[in-house]
Write a protein that holds these residues in place. Structure first.
Motif, mmCIF file in Angstrom:
data_model
loop_
_atom_site.group_PDB
_atom_site.id
_atom_site.type_symbol
_atom_site.label_atom_id
_atom_site.label_comp_id
_atom_site.label_asym_id
_atom_site.label_seq_id
_atom_site.Cartn_x
_atom_site.Cartn_y
_atom_site.Cartn_z
ATOM 1 N N ARG A 187 0.843 -1.201 0.000
ATOM 2 C CA ARG A 187 0.000 0.000 0.000
ATOM 3 C C ARG A 187 0.875 1.246 0.000
ATOM 4 N NH1 ARG A 187 -5.097 -0.543 4.195
ATOM 5 N NH2 ARG A 187 -5.007 -2.795 4.506
ATOM 6 N N ASN B 2 1.643 2.910 2.950
ATOM 7 C CA ASN B 2 1.288 3.814 4.044
ATOM 8 C C ASN B 2 2.507 4.286 4.831
ATOM 9 O OD1 ASN B 2 -1.408 3.628 3.422
ATOM 10 N ND2 ASN B 2 -1.898 2.144 5.010
ATOM 11 N N SER C 174 -8.066 -1.714 -10.388
ATOM 12 C CA SER C 174 -8.812 -2.091 -9.189
ATOM 13 C C SER C 174 -10.215 -2.520 -9.581
ATOM 14 C CB SER C 174 -8.858 -0.915 -8.200
ATOM 15 O OG SER C 174 -9.444 0.216 -8.826
ATOM 16 N N ILE D 21 -5.803 -5.940 -6.410
ATOM 17 C CA ILE D 21 -6.104 -5.042 -5.291
ATOM 18 C C ILE D 21 -7.355 -5.526 -4.568
ATOM 19 C CG2 ILE D 21 -6.892 -2.714 -4.692
ATOM 20 C CD1 ILE D 21 -4.953 -1.618 -6.743
ATOM 21 N N GLN E 55 -7.855 -6.720 -0.796
ATOM 22 C CA GLN E 55 -8.920 -6.136 0.025
ATOM 23 C C GLN E 55 -9.742 -7.225 0.723
ATOM 24 O OE1 GLN E 55 -10.359 -2.365 0.029
ATOM 25 N NE2 GLN E 55 -10.521 -3.496 1.938
ATOM 26 N N GLN F 231 -11.856 -2.727 6.859
ATOM 27 C CA GLN F 231 -11.092 -2.545 5.626
ATOM 28 C C GLN F 231 -11.947 -2.557 4.366
ATOM 29 O OE1 GLN F 231 -7.651 -1.995 5.225
ATOM 30 N NE2 GLN F 231 -7.807 -1.581 7.395
ATOM 31 N N ILE G 162 -8.382 0.061 0.646
ATOM 32 C CA ILE G 162 -7.007 -0.174 0.202
ATOM 33 C C ILE G 162 -6.725 0.602 -1.077
ATOM 34 C CG2 ILE G 162 -5.445 -1.917 -0.748
ATOM 35 C CD1 ILE G 162 -6.423 -3.848 1.350
ATOM 36 N N GLU G 163 -7.681 0.583 -1.998
ATOM 37 C CA GLU G 163 -7.502 1.333 -3.247
ATOM 38 C C GLU G 163 -7.266 2.813 -2.971
ATOM 39 O OE1 GLU G 163 -10.225 2.892 -6.963
ATOM 40 O OE2 GLU G 163 -10.790 1.009 -5.968
ATOM 41 N N ASN H 236 -6.170 4.143 -0.145
ATOM 42 C CA ASN H 236 -4.857 4.275 0.502
ATOM 43 C C ASN H 236 -3.754 4.339 -0.544
ATOM 44 O OD1 ASN H 236 -5.461 2.077 3.378
ATOM 45 N ND2 ASN H 236 -5.946 4.230 3.074
ATOM 46 N N ILE H 237 -3.830 3.437 -1.510
ATOM 47 C CA ILE H 237 -2.802 3.372 -2.544
ATOM 48 C C ILE H 237 -2.779 4.658 -3.360
ATOM 49 C CG2 ILE H 237 -2.074 2.198 -4.653
ATOM 50 C CD1 ILE H 237 -3.250 -0.392 -3.399
ATOM 51 N N ASN I 276 -1.076 7.340 -1.421
ATOM 52 C CA ASN I 276 0.364 7.124 -1.274
ATOM 53 C C ASN I 276 1.111 7.323 -2.590
ATOM 54 O OD1 ASN I 276 0.143 6.512 1.482
ATOM 55 N ND2 ASN I 276 -0.411 4.399 1.029
#
Length: 215
Positions: free
Chosen positions: A75, A77, A106, A112, A116, A126, A131-132, A134-135, A138
């Motif tokens: 990810r 983070n 995604s 991804i 997840q 979550q 997660i998508e 977050n990515i 980042n």
């Protein structure tokens, strides 16, 4: 014959010394003593941290002294946290390559989404494509960081999210991801260059890089 017995005695002494490490109260002291013993035997150093989180200080120290850094993240983070503060402060003096998952790849059936679904099994918070998102955040953060750096590169991969790799010219930190816990809670291994596991990390990074794209 004398060399044989000298080897036997040396092995016994080293084994006893490793047993005594359990009596050393400080984890950092145990780590230093273990490294001295391994060095005395000309052994390749391999360290195992109980969690990726507990490896953070060691990672930060190795990144600060590195000339070349390669990062494959699930990810990303932690790229915004203290572990990488020294790296970003010195990034203009390093060759830096970062691979992150491709947030454009995604949705249902993607790698991804697979990651997840694994995360949902151990952390009910979550969901909703977290997660998508977050990515995406980042990726933008890292792109902002490297925008004016001449020797930095960010690329995106659409492959299984199976591990985090941090590789310098001397060391590699490898965190195999589990479907039962967060990456931060997963064990992390530190290996020295020349170790076969280090070479595996390099090869894995190279293959992901080959299959990646520039954002």
């Amino acid at each position: 014959m004398n060399e044989f017995w000298a080897g036997v005695v040396s092995s016994v002494v080293v084994s006893a010394a490793f047993s005594l490490l359990g009596w050393v109260a400080s984890p950092s002291a145990r780590l230093r003593v273990r490294r001295m013993l391994l060095k005395s035997m000309n052994a390749e150093i391999v360290e195992r941290f109980e969690t990726q989180r507990s490896a953070a200080a060691e990672i930060a120290a190795r990144l600060a002294g590195a000339q070349e850094v390669r990062i494959l993240a699930g990810r990303g983070n932690e790229l915004q946290r203290d572990t990488f503060r020294a790296l970003w402060a010195q990034a203009d003096r390093k060759e830096l390559k970062i691979l992150l998952p491709d947030p454009e790849s995604s949705g249902p059936g993607t790698w991804i989404d697979d990651h997840q679904q694994e995360a949902l099994a151990y952390d009910g918070g979550q969901g909703d494509r977290m997660i998508e998102e977050n990515i995406r955040s980042n990726v933008q953060y890292v792109r902002n960081r490297v925008a004016r750096l001449e020797r930095a590169e960010v690329r995106l991969y659409d492959l299984p999210i199976v591990a985090r790799l941090i590789i310098t010219e001397k060391w590699a930190f490898i965190t195999p991801y589990s479907d039962r816990r967060h990456g931060a809670d997963s064990p992390c291994v530190m290996v020295k260059s020349g170790n076969p596991v280090y070479e595996l990390a390099e090869r894995m990074f190279a293959q992901f890089q080959k299959a990646s794209r520039v954002p």
